[in-house]
Design an enzyme around this catalytic site. Structure first.
Site: not given
Ligand SMILES: *Cc1c(COP(=O)(O)O)cnc(C)c1O
Length: 417
Positions: A63, A65, A209, A235, A238, A244
């Protein structure tokens, strides 16, 4: 520090097999599925065994936080070092003043970015969902659509490219508090400078994003949003090929707001095993091998786009700059959903997606995973042919399935040693 324990023996997967064969079989079955079918889902990749080792480590028990040096729990001295390393590696990799590596997912990172910069009810300009916006860009089914007033921009239906004139007009009309650039399916580079210019004109924050392209950014194969955006959300799983999870990058002036928006505003305890795995992935992404990988991902995606176009599919924007492309299979006489089913039967796993023409579901595919397996342009060109063969004729699926099995057998994602 002297360490008396090893990760062999009691911590190996064999333990699961002995204790819970039912679940062990599922783990092995999934490994088999991933190893014998082609993973063309644009958002997926294969993490390294080192990343998997960090994920399956006893850091999962801790843990933690708060932030390194300021935790709400005792016993954080060692995991603090892991988080500091992850933060330093992320800052160096992306040339950012500040990095927060705690977000549990890409969506959590976007939530934190909004929490840092916005109040409920604020207006936000983002890519509309039918054009490739993410759920967190204003879907009524998501917190974003309920708590903020989203206005959607789109892509030109002919070219498939972002319509920057429309972005400017909507920004002038709606005076958003923030503009979001980034998409789940846009195959071209994002012009961050153009978005910054509009954001400055209307006094809006710019949130990038970059969940999809951030791995290409790390490898120098796509432009970086870091110099332009107030906050970058991403993220780590990817193209970047880590565990993840999510992360945020920003300038030092927003560092404290972003950190507080992650913890305590939107999350509790940090997942230290994942943060350690992120550190491992950032370390891998800083190597020349990863730079070569990122460029190969794009080269393969271009070959795939070219091959599918030659086979008669309609490729959105005519190609790609990135790891992903979207195509309309209609010229081959099948719709997106039928196509996904036929391809799955032939051992090719991918998503349907929205296309610029309203009400048409196309296919979204990417080359991050197959490139990690070591496939190059020759294999990708062959995949385009197999793809079209399976689409055109359902009865050809069995033969394609055999060739996919052979191909993946030659490029195993986790070679047995
Ligand atoms: C994949 C993605 C997310 C979210 O990622 P998660 O880990 O699935 O929550 C947010 N924005 C865009 C543009 C994405 O391609």
């Amino acid at each position: 520090m002297p360490v008396a324990h090893t990760l062999e023996g009691p911590l190996s997967v064999d333990v699961l097999g002995r204790q819970d064969p039912e679940l062990a079989e599922i783990l092995l079955g999934e490994l088999e599925r991933q190893s014998t079918t082609l993973q063309l889902i644009a958002a997926e990749n294969f993490t390294s065994p080192a990343v998997l080792a960090a994920l399956g480590s006893p850091l999962a028990n801790k843990y933690a936080e708060g932030y390194p040096g300021a935790r709400h729990h005792g016993g954080c001295e060692i995991v603090d070092v892991a988080e500091r390393i992850a933060v330093e590696r992320a800052k160096a990799l992306f040339g950012a003043d500040h990095a927060n590596v705690q977000s549990h997912s890409g969506s959590s990172a976007v939530l934190a970015a909004y929490a840092a910069l916005l109040r409920p009810g604020d207006t936000v300009l983002a890519m509309g969902l039918p054009h490739g916006g993410h759920l967190t860009h204003g879907s009524p089914a998501n917190f974003s659509g309920r708590w903020f007033d989203f206005v959607g921009y789109g892509v030109d239906p002919e070219s498939g490219l972002i319509d920057h004139e429309q972005v400017r007009t909507l920004a002038r009309t709606h005076r958003p508090k923030a503009i979001v650039c980034g998409s789940i399916s846009y195959p071209r580079h994002i012009d961050y400078a153009a978005f910054r210019e509009v954001a400055d004109e209307v006094g809006a924050y710019l949130i990038a994003d970059a969940a999809h392209p951030i791995g290409l950014v790390a490898g120098g194969a796509a432009p970086s949003p870091v110099p332009y955006a107030d906050v970058v959300c991403a993220t780590t799983h990817k193209v970047l090929r880590g565990p993840r999870g999510g992360m945020l990058l920003c300038g030092s002036e927003l560092a404290e707001r972003v950190d507080r928006a992650v913890f305590p505003f939107t999350q509790g305890g940090a997942q230290m095993h994942t943060i350690a795995a992120k550190a491992v992935a950032f370390g891998e992404a800083a190597t020349p091998a990863f730079t070569a990988y990122a460029h190969q991902v794009v080269a393969n995606a271009r070959v795939l786009a070219q091959g599918l176009a030659t086979e008669g599919l309609a490729v959105t924007t005519g190609g790609t700059d990135t790891h992903l492309l979207t195509v309309d299979p209609a010229p081959l006489g099948v719709d997106g959903r039928t196509a996904r089913g036929r391809l799955a039967a032939a051992g090719m796993v991918l998503d349907t997606c929205a296309l610029p023409h309203p009400d048409v579901r196309g296919l979204r595919l990417g080359t991050a995973a197959l490139t990690t397996q070591g496939m190059g342009e020759a294999e990708t060109a062959r995949i385009a042919v197999l793809f079209a063969t399976a689409l055109r004729d359902e009865s050809a699926g069995r033969g394609v399935r055999e060739e996919v099995r052979d191909l993946t057998g030659r490029f195993p994602p986790y070679p047995a040693h």
